[in-house]
Design a protein around this motif. Structure first.
Motif, PDB file in Angstrom:
ATOM      1  N   LEU A   1       0.830  -1.209   0.000  1.00  0.00           N
ATOM      2  CA  LEU A   1       0.000   0.000   0.000  1.00  0.00           C
ATOM      3  C   LEU A   1       0.863   1.258   0.000  1.00  0.00           C
ATOM      4  O   LEU A   1       0.534   2.248  -0.668  1.00  0.00           O
ATOM      5  N   LYS A   2       1.965   1.224   0.734  1.00  0.00           N
ATOM      6  CA  LYS A   2       2.862   2.387   0.744  1.00  0.00           C
ATOM      7  C   LYS A   2       3.450   2.636  -0.643  1.00  0.00           C
ATOM      8  O   LYS A   2       3.582   3.794  -1.078  1.00  0.00           O
ATOM      9  N   SER A   3       3.802   1.571  -1.361  1.00  0.00           N
ATOM     10  CA  SER A   3       4.351   1.753  -2.714  1.00  0.00           C
ATOM     11  C   SER A   3       3.309   2.345  -3.657  1.00  0.00           C
ATOM     12  O   SER A   3       3.631   3.167  -4.514  1.00  0.00           O
ATOM     13  N   ILE A   4       2.047   1.927  -3.494  1.00  0.00           N
ATOM     14  CA  ILE A   4       0.967   2.515  -4.309  1.00  0.00           C
ATOM     15  C   ILE A   4       0.849   3.999  -4.012  1.00  0.00           C
ATOM     16  O   ILE A   4       0.763   4.833  -4.924  1.00  0.00           O
ATOM     17  N   GLU A   5       0.843   4.332  -2.724  1.00  0.00           N
ATOM     18  CA  GLU A   5       0.706   5.721  -2.284  1.00  0.00           C
ATOM     19  C   GLU A   5       1.810   6.605  -2.847  1.00  0.00           C
ATOM     20  O   GLU A   5       1.556   7.697  -3.366  1.00  0.00           O
ATOM     21  N   GLN A   6       3.050   6.143  -2.775  1.00  0.00           N
ATOM     22  CA  GLN A   6       4.200   6.948  -3.165  1.00  0.00           C
ATOM     23  C   GLN A   6       4.275   7.203  -4.670  1.00  0.00           C
ATOM     24  O   GLN A   6       4.937   8.152  -5.104  1.00  0.00           O
ATOM     25  N   ASN A   7       3.608   6.369  -5.453  1.00  0.00           N
ATOM     26  CA  ASN A   7       3.679   6.499  -6.912  1.00  0.00           C
ATOM     27  C   ASN A   7       2.335   6.877  -7.535  1.00  0.00           C
ATOM     28  O   ASN A   7       2.184   6.816  -8.757  1.00  0.00           O
ATOM     29  N   TYR A   8       1.401   7.296  -6.689  1.00  0.00           N
ATOM     30  CA  TYR A   8       0.035   7.573  -7.161  1.00  0.00           C
ATOM     31  C   TYR A   8      -0.084   8.988  -7.703  1.00  0.00           C
ATOM     32  O   TYR A   8       0.364   9.945  -7.074  1.00  0.00           O
ATOM     33  N   GLN A   9      -0.711   9.122  -8.867  1.00  0.00           N
ATOM     34  CA  GLN A   9      -0.918  10.421  -9.498  1.00  0.00           C
ATOM     35  C   GLN A   9      -2.314  10.474 -10.106  1.00  0.00           C
ATOM     36  O   GLN A   9      -2.488  10.293 -11.304  1.00  0.00           O
ATOM     37  N   SER A  10      -3.305  10.676  -9.265  1.00  0.00           N
ATOM     38  CA  SER A  10      -4.672  10.764  -9.747  1.00  0.00           C
ATOM     39  C   SER A  10      -5.536  11.378  -8.655  1.00  0.00           C
ATOM     40  O   SER A  10      -5.111  11.493  -7.502  1.00  0.00           O
ATOM     41  N   ALA A  11      -6.769  11.734  -9.016  1.00  0.00           N
ATOM     42  CA  ALA A  11      -7.665  12.394  -8.058  1.00  0.00           C
ATOM     43  C   ALA A  11      -8.569  11.417  -7.318  1.00  0.00           C
ATOM     44  O   ALA A  11      -9.164  11.777  -6.304  1.00  0.00           O
ATOM     45  N   GLU A  12      -8.686  10.186  -7.809  1.00  0.00           N
ATOM     46  CA  GLU A  12      -9.580   9.227  -7.152  1.00  0.00           C
ATOM     47  C   GLU A  12      -9.057   8.819  -5.781  1.00  0.00           C
ATOM     48  O   GLU A  12      -7.853   8.693  -5.573  1.00  0.00           O
ATOM     49  N   THR A  13      -9.962   8.599  -4.855  1.00  0.00           N
ATOM     50  CA  THR A  13      -9.587   7.934  -3.611  1.00  0.00           C
ATOM     51  C   THR A  13      -9.550   6.431  -3.881  1.00  0.00           C
ATOM     52  O   THR A  13     -10.109   5.952  -4.881  1.00  0.00           O
ATOM     53  N   ILE A  14      -8.875   5.692  -3.010  1.00  0.00           N
ATOM     54  CA  ILE A  14      -8.731   4.251  -3.204  1.00  0.00           C
ATOM     55  C   ILE A  14      -9.456   3.523  -2.076  1.00  0.00           C
ATOM     56  O   ILE A  14      -9.082   3.645  -0.904  1.00  0.00           O
ATOM     57  N   GLU A  15     -10.501   2.811  -2.448  1.00  0.00           N
ATOM     58  CA  GLU A  15     -11.267   2.008  -1.493  1.00  0.00           C
ATOM     59  C   GLU A  15     -10.609   0.628  -1.435  1.00  0.00           C
ATOM     60  O   GLU A  15     -10.624  -0.116  -2.428  1.00  0.00           O
ATOM     61  N   VAL A  16     -10.007   0.297  -0.295  1.00  0.00           N
ATOM     62  CA  VAL A  16      -9.257  -0.947  -0.157  1.00  0.00           C
ATOM     63  C   VAL A  16     -10.071  -1.950   0.660  1.00  0.00           C
ATOM     64  O   VAL A  16     -10.404  -1.692   1.820  1.00  0.00           O
ATOM     65  N   TYR A  17     -10.369  -3.081   0.049  1.00  0.00           N
ATOM     66  CA  TYR A  17     -11.118  -4.143   0.715  1.00  0.00           C
ATOM     67  C   TYR A  17     -10.134  -5.271   1.025  1.00  0.00           C
ATOM     68  O   TYR A  17      -9.694  -5.987   0.127  1.00  0.00           O
ATOM     69  N   ILE A  18      -9.779  -5.380   2.305  1.00  0.00           N
ATOM     70  CA  ILE A  18      -8.809  -6.396   2.718  1.00  0.00           C
ATOM     71  C   ILE A  18      -9.553  -7.598   3.283  1.00  0.00           C
ATOM     72  O   ILE A  18     -10.281  -7.487   4.271  1.00  0.00           O
ATOM     73  N   ILE A  19      -9.387  -8.734   2.607  1.00  0.00           N
ATOM     74  CA  ILE A  19      -9.980  -9.983   3.092  1.00  0.00           C
ATOM     75  C   ILE A  19      -9.010 -10.537   4.124  1.00  0.00           C
ATOM     76  O   ILE A  19      -7.900 -10.942   3.806  1.00  0.00           O
ATOM     77  N   ASP A  20      -9.463 -10.531   5.356  1.00  0.00           N
ATOM     78  CA  ASP A  20      -8.622 -10.754   6.525  1.00  0.00           C
ATOM     79  C   ASP A  20      -8.744 -12.197   7.020  1.00  0.00           C
ATOM     80  O   ASP A  20      -9.750 -12.584   7.589  1.00  0.00           O
ATOM     81  N   ASP A  21      -7.674 -12.955   6.781  1.00  0.00           N
ATOM     82  CA  ASP A  21      -7.655 -14.356   7.227  1.00  0.00           C
ATOM     83  C   ASP A  21      -6.850 -14.471   8.532  1.00  0.00           C
ATOM     84  O   ASP A  21      -5.845 -15.160   8.595  1.00  0.00           O
ATOM     85  N   GLY A  22      -7.294 -13.728   9.549  1.00  0.00           N
ATOM     86  CA  GLY A  22      -6.663 -13.831  10.862  1.00  0.00           C
ATOM     87  C   GLY A  22      -5.623 -12.776  11.164  1.00  0.00           C
ATOM     88  O   GLY A  22      -4.750 -12.996  12.012  1.00  0.00           O
ATOM     89  N   ILE A  23      -5.674 -11.615  10.492  1.00  0.00           N
ATOM     90  CA  ILE A  23      -4.758 -10.528  10.822  1.00  0.00           C
ATOM     91  C   ILE A  23      -5.131  -9.988  12.204  1.00  0.00           C
ATOM     92  O   ILE A  23      -6.291  -9.695  12.472  1.00  0.00           O
ATOM     93  N   SER A  24      -4.153  -9.855  13.069  1.00  0.00           N
ATOM     94  CA  SER A  24      -4.423  -9.416  14.443  1.00  0.00           C
ATOM     95  C   SER A  24      -4.896  -7.963  14.466  1.00  0.00           C
ATOM     96  O   SER A  24      -4.632  -7.183  13.544  1.00  0.00           O
ATOM     97  N   ALA A  25      -5.599  -7.604  15.545  1.00  0.00           N
ATOM     98  CA  ALA A  25      -6.082  -6.225  15.700  1.00  0.00           C
ATOM     99  C   ALA A  25      -4.914  -5.246  15.703  1.00  0.00           C
ATOM    100  O   ALA A  25      -4.993  -4.151  15.125  1.00  0.00           O
ATOM    101  N   THR A  26      -3.817  -5.657  16.330  1.00  0.00           N
ATOM    102  CA  THR A  26      -2.625  -4.803  16.365  1.00  0.00           C
ATOM    103  C   THR A  26      -2.084  -4.556  14.964  1.00  0.00           C
ATOM    104  O   THR A  26      -1.759  -3.418  14.590  1.00  0.00           O
ATOM    105  N   ASN A  27      -1.995  -5.604  14.168  1.00  0.00           N
ATOM    106  CA  ASN A  27      -1.455  -5.450  12.815  1.00  0.00           C
ATOM    107  C   ASN A  27      -2.416  -4.716  11.891  1.00  0.00           C
ATOM    108  O   ASN A  27      -1.977  -4.025  10.961  1.00  0.00           O
TER     109      ASN A  27
END
Length: 297
Positions: free
Chosen positions: A23-49
């Motif tokens: 996601l950071k690499s996308i952010e650093q190279n992004y050149q557009s006006a759209e916002t990015i809606e990210v849908y993360i399918i979470d297979d046990g990612i901890s609340a902390t992470n």
């Protein structure tokens, strides 16, 4: 207001650092006006992470939505217990078009073992020319490739020169995907041909979507084991991912990976030992073997 870009990823807790880095690499190279809606399918990612991932990127650009894996795949679906060491999270992309809102006309899926060096908006606006999806042709080129491909292509009536794509990058037409029931057709195809399956659901996707995909510039899914001066997207395809102490990828690409990672909440990340990587691989494979045995009962 410009339309949003709809992006989906799937990951377990083990690969959470790679989610943030991608996601950071996308952010650093992004050149557009759209916002990015990210849908993360979470297979046990901890609340902390989950919090660390959210803290790693701009909140004004990324709107992150979390979907537990169990809520994505219908309870009646029997996921194929293929014999590869690929994580079960790979199958979750098949059902990603069902978790985005009705206004999403298309959806971009990315494997998490990637860096985006180009402007992702350029990929997003690809003309699908009426096809179900767009993808990059795999290095194996055709379904008759001996070490990947579709091993039983003859029995399935496929021409040996039929092009074969890598499923790590998929730009999907959401409506067509749903109406054609692509996800369930892929699962049925795999369960019916399980002994021939290689590369998990990439097998089923290439059978079901034969000649129904647009071929992207290969720079949008460039394998990290091959040098290139200016790829748009790097795919760390080796089993030895950058988060592991040993990785066979091009050194320049590895250096880029850690350049982006140091800009996330994992800036002090220490590569995972080979021993830990081995045990995690054994765990994943054991999980699939157990599923395979249960399916036969």
């Amino acid at each position: 207001m410009p339309d949003s870009i709809y992006l989906t990823l799937s990951s377990d807790n083990y690969y959470a650092p790679m989610v943030a880095t991608l996601l950071k690499s996308i952010e650093q190279n992004y050149q557009s006006a759209e916002t990015i809606e990210v849908y993360i399918i979470d297979d046990g990612i901890s609340a902390t992470n989950r919090k660390r991932i959210e803290a790693s990127v701009r909140a004004d650009l990324f709107h992150i939505h979390w979907h537990p894996a169990k809520s994505v795949v219908p309870a009646t679906v029997k996921l194929p217990a293929d014999k590869s060491a690929l994580p079960m999270t790979t199958y979750l992309r098949l059902y990603a078009p069902y978790i985005v809102p009705p206004e999403a006309r298309r959806l971009l899926y990315l494997d998490v073992d990637m860096l985006v060096l180009g402007n992702i908006a350029d990929l997003w606006h690809t003309d699908l020319r009426g096809c179900v999806c767009a993808a990059v042709q795999d290095v194996g080129q055709t379904v008759s490739c001996a070490w990947a491909g579709i091993r039983n292509y003859r029995e399935l009536g496929m021409d040996p020169d039929t092009k074969y794509f890598n499923a790590g990058v998929l730009l999907m037409d959401v409506q067509q995907w749903r109406e054609a029931d692509i996800a369930n057709r892929v699962i049925r195809c795999m369960n019916d041909n399980l002994k021939h399956v290689t590369c998990a659901d990439q097998y089923g996707l290439n059978v079901v979507l034969m000649n129904q995909w647009v071929q992207l510039d290969p720079r949008w899914n460039w394998f990290s084991t091959l040098p290139h001066a200016a790829p748009y997207l790097i795919h760390f395809v080796s089993v030895d991912k950058p988060i592991f102490a040993a990785c066979s990828s091009d050194k320049h690409f590895l250096d880029l990976f850690f350049t982006y990672m140091r800009q996330t909440s994992w800036k002090n990340f220490q590569p995972i030992s080979n021993q830990s990587r081995f045990f995690h691989k054994v765990y994943r494979k054991g999980k699939k073997i157990s599923m395979h045995m249960l399916a036969r009962l």
